[in-house]
Scaffold this active site. Structure first.
Site, PDB file in Angstrom:
ATOM      1  CG  HIS A   1      -0.163   3.697   5.781  1.00 22.62           C
ATOM      2  ND1 HIS A   1      -0.005   3.261   6.832  1.00 22.62           N
ATOM      3  CD2 HIS A   1      -0.280   2.842   4.998  1.00 22.62           C
ATOM      4  CE1 HIS A   1       0.199   1.937   6.755  1.00 22.62           C
ATOM      5  NE2 HIS A   1      -0.056   1.492   5.423  1.00 22.62           N
TER       6      HIS A   1
ATOM      7  CB  CYS B   1      -0.747   0.085   1.320  1.00 20.42           C
ATOM      8  SG  CYS B   1      -0.085  -0.312   2.720  1.00 20.42           S
TER       9      CYS B   1
HETATM   10  P1  NAD Z   1      -5.571 -10.834   6.107  1.00 26.09           P
HETATM   11  O1  NAD Z   1      -5.075 -11.573   7.399  1.00 26.09           O
HETATM   12  O2  NAD Z   1      -6.618  -9.963   6.452  1.00 26.09           O
HETATM   13  O3  NAD Z   1      -6.236 -11.930   5.087  1.00 26.09           O
HETATM   14  C1  NAD Z   1      -5.642 -13.069   4.469  1.00 26.09           C
HETATM   15  C2  NAD Z   1      -6.856 -14.292   4.394  1.00 26.09           C
HETATM   16  O4  NAD Z   1      -5.981 -15.339   3.895  1.00 26.09           O
HETATM   17  C3  NAD Z   1      -7.651 -14.562   5.709  1.00 26.09           C
HETATM   18  O5  NAD Z   1      -8.828 -14.723   5.395  1.00 26.09           O
HETATM   19  C4  NAD Z   1      -7.144 -16.082   5.880  1.00 26.09           C
HETATM   20  O6  NAD Z   1      -8.225 -16.896   6.403  1.00 26.09           O
HETATM   21  C5  NAD Z   1      -6.589 -16.384   4.635  1.00 26.09           C
HETATM   22  N1  NAD Z   1      -5.772 -17.546   4.496  1.00 26.09           N
HETATM   23  C6  NAD Z   1      -4.552 -17.792   5.413  1.00 26.09           C
HETATM   24  N2  NAD Z   1      -3.873 -18.837   4.921  1.00 26.09           N
HETATM   25  C7  NAD Z   1      -4.453 -19.427   3.938  1.00 26.09           C
HETATM   26  C8  NAD Z   1      -4.227 -20.290   3.064  1.00 26.09           C
HETATM   27  N3  NAD Z   1      -2.972 -21.107   3.255  1.00 26.09           N
HETATM   28  N4  NAD Z   1      -4.906 -20.657   1.959  1.00 26.09           N
HETATM   29  C9  NAD Z   1      -5.993 -19.712   1.806  1.00 26.09           C
HETATM   30  N5  NAD Z   1      -6.371 -18.623   2.445  1.00 26.09           N
HETATM   31  C10 NAD Z   1      -5.465 -18.601   3.426  1.00 26.09           C
HETATM   32  O7  NAD Z   1      -4.487 -10.165   5.266  1.00 26.09           O
HETATM   33  P2  NAD Z   1      -4.520  -9.044   4.358  1.00 26.09           P
HETATM   34  O8  NAD Z   1      -4.113  -7.739   5.161  1.00 26.09           O
HETATM   35  O9  NAD Z   1      -5.492  -9.051   3.606  1.00 26.09           O
HETATM   36  O10 NAD Z   1      -2.917  -9.270   3.706  1.00 26.09           O
HETATM   37  C11 NAD Z   1      -2.763 -10.127   2.573  1.00 26.09           C
HETATM   38  C12 NAD Z   1      -1.693  -9.494   1.802  1.00 26.09           C
HETATM   39  O11 NAD Z   1      -1.753  -8.359   1.205  1.00 26.09           O
HETATM   40  C13 NAD Z   1      -0.179  -9.426   2.541  1.00 26.09           C
HETATM   41  O12 NAD Z   1       0.757  -9.794   1.579  1.00 26.09           O
HETATM   42  C14 NAD Z   1      -0.104  -8.025   3.032  1.00 26.09           C
HETATM   43  O13 NAD Z   1       1.069  -7.688   3.486  1.00 26.09           O
HETATM   44  C15 NAD Z   1      -0.666  -7.547   1.661  1.00 26.09           C
HETATM   45  N6  NAD Z   1      -1.312  -6.323   1.879  1.00 26.09           N
HETATM   46  C16 NAD Z   1      -1.933  -5.987   3.132  1.00 26.09           C
HETATM   47  C17 NAD Z   1      -2.501  -4.710   3.308  1.00 26.09           C
HETATM   48  C18 NAD Z   1      -3.352  -4.265   4.562  1.00 26.09           C
HETATM   49  O14 NAD Z   1      -3.166  -3.072   4.913  1.00 26.09           O
HETATM   50  N7  NAD Z   1      -4.088  -4.959   5.170  1.00 26.09           N
HETATM   51  C19 NAD Z   1      -2.068  -3.739   2.317  1.00 26.09           C
HETATM   52  C20 NAD Z   1      -1.556  -3.915   1.164  1.00 26.09           C
HETATM   53  C21 NAD Z   1      -0.829  -5.184   0.777  1.00 26.09           C
END
Ligand code: NAD
Length: 338
Positions: free
Chosen positions: A219, A139
């Site tokens: 942020h 992000c």
């Molecule tokens: P999150 O924890 O909110 O969501 C992850 C999801 O994946 C959950 O629903 C979990 O149940 C599921 N999961 C976990 N292991 C799994 C598996 N083996 N198979 C299938 N599903 C599975 O995470 P998020 O915040 O959405 O982050 C996801 C990615 O996006 C990360 O790489 C993070 O760095 C990136 N990201 C996050 C943000 C943020 O602010 N949240 C912003 C930009 C990028």
């Protein structure tokens, strides 16, 4: 139609799934979860085909949540998979996607060195055309790349120094923090964010420092840029206003922080109060010949969503940047009422 599977229906995955169903050239063939929590219930309510990792099948059946099958079965019909599982899991999952020959998008939590190409639509759309493993940058990097690309194109950039005031946790993460602190994250300088921006803008000199503060909303970036060419405030604001994924916050909006921006998004009826755009305070844009400063706010849960949509098109459809961004912006409803 591009058949898209979303593996990991959490903060990012559920938003990407909602954006996919709005696209005229994409079909959401399934979303997956590991736990039968409220997000799984919402996916079923939205009639998204829900798949689960094999080991958690029983817990979904026990919770009475209808599933279509396992992740492996979901992937059978996919032209591409968007992996939005937690940091580090996506790249492990890639072993399976690779075996099945499915082009893969992972998120910013994965290492830039583990993928073929890192992606930001405005900065380097073309680099991901035809690639099979692409990472949409984080992000913060998305927000910086969107800001720096047009400035580099028009004025040239000598040096960027950015301080990232980061939200402590997402709203759905009650265990995150800090609650009563400001954490230097990391204490040493520079932070990893600069090199991450360079994964999509390799020619930019950028140093970043980062802090974590007690908010979940957004942020804030404090940005100082030394330009190669002379600039004036009016020209700079006009340039940034012309970017579809940058919202210039006008003085008349009377918004002095991130709470005001979230209120604007909610008042405009944005889904989940999402702000897909960088929000740059027009009043903060200070330009003195080659030196400029500004404040921008980045909604961490939302800004990478349109980027995932464009990455899908770059990889599978091989269409152009402008065509893809225009379609994504139109279907999602980019633009905050100005
Ligand atoms: P999150 O924890 O909110 O969501 C992850 C999801 O994946 C959950 O629903 C979990 O149940 C599921 N999961 C976990 N292991 C799994 C598996 N083996 N198979 C299938 N599903 C599975 O995470 P998020 O915040 O959405 O982050 C996801 C990615 O996006 C990360 O790489 C993070 O760095 C990136 N990201 C996050 C943000 C943020 O602010 N949240 C912003 C930009 C990028």
């Amino acid at each position: 139609m591009i058949n898209v599977a979303v593996n990991g229906y959490g903060t990012i995955g559920k938003r990407v799934a909602d954006a996919i169903v709005q696209q005229p050239d994409m079909k959401l063939i399934g979303v997956s979860k590991t736990r039968p929590n409220h997000e799984a219930i919402t996916a079923v309510e939205k009639k998204y085909p829900l798949y689960v990792v094999k080991e958690s099948k029983k817990s979904f059946l026990k919770a009475g949540i209808k599933i279509e099958g396992t992740v492996k079965e979901m992937l059978d019909g996919a032209d591409i998979v968007v992996d939005a599982t937690p940091s580090g899991v996506g790249i492990k999952n890639y072993e399976l996607y690779k075996k099945l020959g499915i082009p893969t998008i992972v998120q910013g939590g994965e290492s830039k060195d583990a993928v073929e190409s890192s992606f930001n639509a405005r900065a380097n759309f073309e680099s991901s055309i035809g690639k099979s493993l692409v990472r949409v940058v984080s992000c913060n990097s998305t927000g910086l790349a969107r800001l720096l690309t047009p400035i580099e194109e028009v004025y040239g950039i000598e040096q960027v120094r950015a301080t990232l005031v980061r939200r402590g946790a997402d709203p759905g993460q009650p265990g995150g923090g800090p609650i009563n602190d400001v954490i230097l994250d990391p204490v040493h300088l520079p932070s990893h964010h600069g090199p991450d921006v360079k994964s999509v803008l390799p020619g930019i000199n950028i140093d970043t420092l980062a802090l974590k503060v007690p908010t979940t909303l957004m942020h804030i970036h404090v940005v100082n840029i030394t330009l190669k060419g002379d600039a004036e405030k009016a020209g700079m604001c006009e340039l940034l206003s012309g970017e579809s994924r940058i919202h210039m916050v006008a003085a008349e909006e009377e918004i002095k922080g991130i709470a005001g921006l979230k209120e604007l998004a909610l008042d405009l009826g944005r889904p989940r109060g999402d702000l897909w755009e960088n929000c740059v305070w027009e009043e903060s844009v200070s330009v003195d010949n080659k030196e400029m400063y500004l404040f921008q706010a980045i909604h961490q849960e939302a800004d990478v969503v349109p980027e995932n949509i464009d990455a899908i098109r770059a990889m599978v459809k091989e269409c152009g940047r402008e065509e893809s961004m225009e379609l994504t912006d139109r279907t999602m409803g980019m633009g905050l009422g100005r």
